[in-house]
Design a protein around this motif. Structure first.
Motif, mmCIF file in Angstrom:
data_model
loop_
_atom_site.group_PDB
_atom_site.id
_atom_site.type_symbol
_atom_site.label_atom_id
_atom_site.label_comp_id
_atom_site.label_asym_id
_atom_site.label_seq_id
_atom_site.Cartn_x
_atom_site.Cartn_y
_atom_site.Cartn_z
ATOM 1 N N PHE A 230 37.310 50.265 39.723
ATOM 2 C CA PHE A 230 38.204 51.296 40.246
ATOM 3 C C PHE A 230 39.330 51.679 39.293
ATOM 4 C CE2 PHE A 230 36.316 49.212 43.971
ATOM 5 C CZ PHE A 230 35.683 50.325 44.522
ATOM 6 N N HIS B 116 42.750 54.111 46.825
ATOM 7 C CA HIS B 116 41.299 54.311 46.694
ATOM 8 C C HIS B 116 40.620 54.291 48.020
ATOM 9 C CE1 HIS B 116 40.889 54.382 42.371
ATOM 10 N NE2 HIS B 116 41.843 53.485 42.337
ATOM 11 N N GLU C 61 49.408 40.156 44.582
ATOM 12 C CA GLU C 61 48.583 40.876 45.554
ATOM 13 C C GLU C 61 47.309 40.117 45.915
ATOM 14 O OE1 GLU C 61 49.217 45.532 44.757
ATOM 15 O OE2 GLU C 61 48.333 44.444 43.054
ATOM 16 N N LEU D 16 42.268 48.205 49.020
ATOM 17 C CA LEU D 16 42.047 49.255 48.009
ATOM 18 C C LEU D 16 42.562 50.593 48.487
ATOM 19 C CD1 LEU D 16 38.477 48.284 46.766
ATOM 20 C CD2 LEU D 16 40.654 47.962 45.552
ATOM 21 N N LYS E 218 46.063 50.945 47.822
ATOM 22 C CA LYS E 218 46.314 51.149 46.402
ATOM 23 C C LYS E 218 45.863 52.540 45.948
ATOM 24 C CE LYS E 218 46.152 47.828 43.394
ATOM 25 N NZ LYS E 218 47.572 47.637 43.086
ATOM 26 N N ILE F 205 41.928 49.988 38.306
ATOM 27 C CA ILE F 205 43.223 49.604 38.855
ATOM 28 C C ILE F 205 43.641 48.265 38.279
ATOM 29 C CG2 ILE F 205 42.917 50.841 41.032
ATOM 30 C CD1 ILE F 205 42.158 48.134 42.321
ATOM 31 N N SER F 206 44.892 47.917 38.526
ATOM 32 C CA SER F 206 45.404 46.606 38.177
ATOM 33 C C SER F 206 45.836 45.923 39.471
ATOM 34 C CB SER F 206 46.598 46.749 37.231
ATOM 35 O OG SER F 206 47.123 45.480 36.916
ATOM 36 N N ILE F 207 45.345 44.716 39.678
ATOM 37 C CA ILE F 207 45.722 43.936 40.853
ATOM 38 C C ILE F 207 46.633 42.824 40.375
ATOM 39 C CG2 ILE F 207 44.897 42.485 42.738
ATOM 40 C CD1 ILE F 207 42.270 44.117 42.652
ATOM 41 N N GLU G 124 38.971 45.607 39.609
ATOM 42 C CA GLU G 124 39.818 46.275 38.614
ATOM 43 C C GLU G 124 38.983 47.158 37.698
ATOM 44 O OE1 GLU G 124 43.623 43.317 38.017
ATOM 45 O OE2 GLU G 124 41.772 42.808 36.947
#
Length: 80
Positions: free
Chosen positions: A51, A80, A59, A75, A78, A53-55, A48
């Motif tokens: 990158f 990436h 997930e 990834l 998502k 991002i939020s996982i 997270e």
């Protein structure tokens, strides 16, 4: 971020978690107990942060984190 760069970052994160154990892109991380429930949380947090991002909890599935290649595919899905 270029695909090779993403893969290199994932390798680095997993290698830090592996505590010096030999890990390839296809090493079964969960089955070989390289990643357990606690270290999985660390890997998720590092992904997270790395990158941006939020996982979501939904997930965090074994098939998404079974190998370095699986993490890379997750990834990619998502963005990436």
């Amino acid at each position: 971020m270029a695909q090779d760069s993403v893969l290199a970052t994932v390798r680095s994160i997993v290698q830090e978690t592996a505590s010096g154990r030999e890990v390839t892109d296809e090493t079964p991380l969960i089955a070989h107990r390289i990643i357990d429930s606690l270290s999985l949380l660390t890997v998720v947090s590092r992904l997270e942060d790395s990158f941006g991002i939020s996982i979501d909890d939904t997930e965090v599935l074994p098939n998404h984190f079974e190998t370095i290649t699986a993490i890379r595919s997750f990834l990619s899905a998502k963005g990436h």
